[in-house]
Design an enzyme around this catalytic site. Structure first.
Site, PDB file in Angstrom:
ATOM      1  N   ALA A   1      -9.367   2.375 -10.574  1.00 37.57           N
ATOM      2  CA  ALA A   1      -8.070   1.759 -10.236  1.00 37.57           C
ATOM      3  C   ALA A   1      -8.205   0.277  -9.877  1.00 37.57           C
ATOM      4  O   ALA A   1      -7.322  -0.534 -10.199  1.00 37.57           O
ATOM      5  CB  ALA A   1      -7.450   2.504  -9.059  1.00 37.57           C
TER       6      ALA A   1
ATOM      7  N   HIS B   1     -11.059  10.690  -8.991  1.00 37.88           N
ATOM      8  CA  HIS B   1     -12.021   9.623  -8.754  1.00 37.88           C
ATOM      9  C   HIS B   1     -11.440   8.246  -9.067  1.00 37.88           C
ATOM     10  O   HIS B   1     -12.122   7.364  -9.584  1.00 37.88           O
ATOM     11  CB  HIS B   1     -13.319   9.856  -9.532  1.00 37.88           C
ATOM     12  CG  HIS B   1     -13.787  11.284  -9.476  1.00 37.88           C
ATOM     13  ND1 HIS B   1     -14.264  11.871  -8.329  1.00 37.88           N
ATOM     14  CD2 HIS B   1     -13.782  12.257 -10.417  1.00 37.88           C
ATOM     15  CE1 HIS B   1     -14.557  13.134  -8.573  1.00 37.88           C
ATOM     16  NE2 HIS B   1     -14.267  13.394  -9.833  1.00 37.88           N
ATOM     17  N   CYS B   2     -10.158   8.085  -8.789  1.00 36.19           N
ATOM     18  CA  CYS B   2      -9.471   6.789  -8.978  1.00 36.19           C
ATOM     19  C   CYS B   2      -9.399   6.366 -10.435  1.00 36.19           C
ATOM     20  O   CYS B   2      -9.206   5.199 -10.740  1.00 36.19           O
ATOM     21  CB  CYS B   2     -10.106   5.669  -8.149  1.00 36.19           C
ATOM     22  SG  CYS B   2      -9.917   5.909  -6.395  1.00 36.19           S
ATOM     23  N   THR B   3      -9.610   7.316 -11.356  1.00 33.74           N
ATOM     24  CA  THR B   3      -9.474   6.968 -12.775  1.00 33.74           C
ATOM     25  C   THR B   3      -8.347   7.813 -13.355  1.00 33.74           C
ATOM     26  O   THR B   3      -8.569   8.651 -14.230  1.00 33.74           O
ATOM     27  CB  THR B   3     -10.775   7.232 -13.552  1.00 33.74           C
ATOM     28  OG1 THR B   3     -11.116   8.604 -13.345  1.00 33.74           O
ATOM     29  CG2 THR B   3     -11.902   6.368 -13.086  1.00 33.74           C
TER      30      THR B   3
END
Lengths: 398, 142
Positions: free
Chosen positions: A113, A352-354
């Site tokens: 992100a 995982h912020c993706t």
């Protein structure tokens, strides 16, 4: 290896969440404790003994970083709060100043992100165009796909060196060479690579490199932005205040200090920078090539043990890093991580912020094992044993 | 309630939750609920008619606790008046937060009366009530 240097590992814990943050060796904690107990002082302002010790340690960390990632000078090393701040500084301190409406920035959907949202915000502000380069069948970015994505309007390529879910290692030397030939700015998110392998700023022709201290044995709250000196000279600071100015007057005139000081307004995270310096020395002492090789071998060992388990889906068994993402079939990732915690095995579950990677792999959440040099084959054996015998998973987690 | 029975009810509602799946219908009100501490992320569509909840549907990714709690909550709320819904929600949140509550009106939702023993799961159990609260705030403004 070196397990004995890490306090938490003495507690029978298996720590596989190194992509999120790493454990800290004793030498890092000792160096920070010494700052707090022996030479507490602010930097660059005192003429007393403690201050001089602190100044020396703080300034010398820039040289340690310079040697570690092979940039041209310590002036190219800016201390930040972490990768996120470093990338925001690049986007809003440099890119906002020099990019124009219609200019293209190339990213991928497996970026964290912190390497997507600042660009989206900049697109909203000045109309740059974000393009996502295609990933291959194993969700990796090939040099061919980079080449295919470049147009006359491409001004920036901003990618992770190693992605944090798939763990694919991008060929930054080849991509950096392409950027040099085509006059494209090359921004590398090194959060998941700098702690685990040799990264050569000069060799890869990187314009801006970002990484975090806490993912490489250092403390939280400190990170690094390495930028080519000319670019840093042209870049505007995001924060203004003490320590970064030469003068300011009542008629609104002011002058900023030179790089890198102009980017470090206010009192920096002094203890953390000193701790980071110790962490890097510790890593260099082991050797980055040795660490990388060890992690790849450990991952191959883990994959070989899990591959036969039909109850488990592996998403990135071939990527060349210590990251393995998987799911136990029919079990939500978070249940698996709660189950593993029952056996003192620490992993991470989530996106995982993706969040955009779901477009490619079709699922939103995975369990991620991310290894470091202090993990061992015995750790892997215990994990595999627990996963191979997870029929009672709901009995344990509910 | 026996812990095996609780587990069975939770698992049944996780594996075959009530009213999973959303569709386009403007007569429903849509709300989202997610947690800052975990990866649960659910979307709800709720239909109210004549001061009664007549349908609730949901979809998204969530763990066993929040999915099952959503399923049981849906079963408990459909057909209830807004006043009764508020009462159930208030008591449900009290139960999760270890305050005194009326277990009589919670029915099957009582399976979460010991979730406080897993503090990181409390937020999961609160996901459906978070969504219904947002829905109630929305209809009050209408």
């Amino acid at each position: 290896m070196n397990k004995e240097d890490f306090f938490m590992l003495k507690d029978n814990i298996i720590y596989f969440d190194n992509g999120a943050t790493t454990l800290k060796p004793k030498c890092v904690i000792d160096a920070m404790e010494k700052y707090y107990t022996v030479h507490t002082s602010n930097i660059h302002r005192g003429d007393y003994k403690a201050s001089m010790i602190t100044n020396k340690l703080y300034d010398n960390t820039r040289n340690i970083v310079k040697e570690f990632i092979n940039c041209n000078s310590d002036k190219e090393v800016v201390f930040t709060s972490g990768t996120t701040m470093s990338i925001n500084m690049i986007v809003f301190g440099y890119m906002r100043k020099f990019l124009k409406k219609g200019d293209e920035v190339l990213l991928t959907k497996s970026e964290h992100a912190s390497n997507v949202l600042p660009w989206i915000k900049l697109a909203e502000e000045i109309g740059i165009v974000i393009k996502y380069m295609d990933l291959d069948s194993e969700y990796a970015l090939t040099v061919d796909n980079v080449l295919k994505s470049i147009s006359d309007k491409t001004k920036v390529i901003s990618i992770a060196h190693v992605t944090n879910v798939i763990g694919d290692v991008r060929d930054i030397n080849a991509i950096g060479q392409i950027c040099r030939e085509k006059n494209i700015l090359f921004c590398v998110d090194g959060a998941q690579s700098v702690p685990h392998m040799k990264v050569d700023f000069k060799m890869a022709n990187i314009d801006f490199l970002s990484f975090s201290g806490h993912k490489m044995l250092g403390p939280t709250g400190v990170g690094v932005l390495v930028g080519k000196e000319k670019l840093l000279n042209d870049m505007d600071p995001l924060f203004y205040g003490g320590g970064m100015n030469s003068f300011f007057e009542a008629d609104n005139t002011y002058e900023l200090k030179k790089v890198p000081t102009k980017f470090e307004a206010g009192t920096p995270p002094i203890a953390e920078v000193i701790g980071l310096g110790e962490a890097i020395k510790y890593l260099m002492n082991i050797g980055m090539d040795k660490i990388h090789k060890y992690e790849i071998e450990l991952k191959k060992y883990l994959v070989s043990k899990l591959e036969g388990n039909k109850n488990i889906t592996l998403y990135n068994k071939n990527s060349n890093s210590g990251i393995l993402s998987f799911n136990v079939n029919g079990v939500f990732a978070q249940e698996t991580s709660i189950y593993l915690n029952h056996y003192n095995i620490y992993v991470r579950a989530g996106n995982h912020c993706t969040k955009m990677l779901k477009d490619n792999i079709g699922i939103k959440n995975t369990v991620r094992i991310s290894m470091y040099f202090y993990n061992t084959r015995e750790d892997v054996d215990k994990l595999v044993n627990v996963l191979n015998n997870c029929n009672d998973i709901f009995k344990i987690v509910l | 309630m026996d812990s095996n029975l609780k587990r069975e009810i939770i698992l049944d509602n996780y594996q075959e939750p009530m009213n999973r799946g959303l569709f386009d219908d403007d007569s429903y009100i849509r709300v989202k609920a997610n947690s800052e501490n975990c990866i649960d992320n659910l979307e709800f569509m709720i239909k109210v008619d004549n001061d009664k909840i007549v349908d609730i549907r949901f979809d998204g990714e969530a763990c066993a606790i929040s999915t099952s709690a959503t399923s049981i909550m849906i079963k408990s709320l459909i057909g209830k008046s807004i006043k009764d819904v508020k009462n159930i929600l208030t008591n449900y949140k009290k139960m999760i937060n270890e305050e005194e509550f009326d277990s009589e009106i919670l029915g099957q939702l009582n399976v979460y009366d010991e979730i406080c023993m897993q503090p990181n799961r409390k937020n999961c159990a609160l996901i459906p009530s978070q969504a219904i609260d947002e829905f109630l705030a929305k209809i009050e403004k209408m």
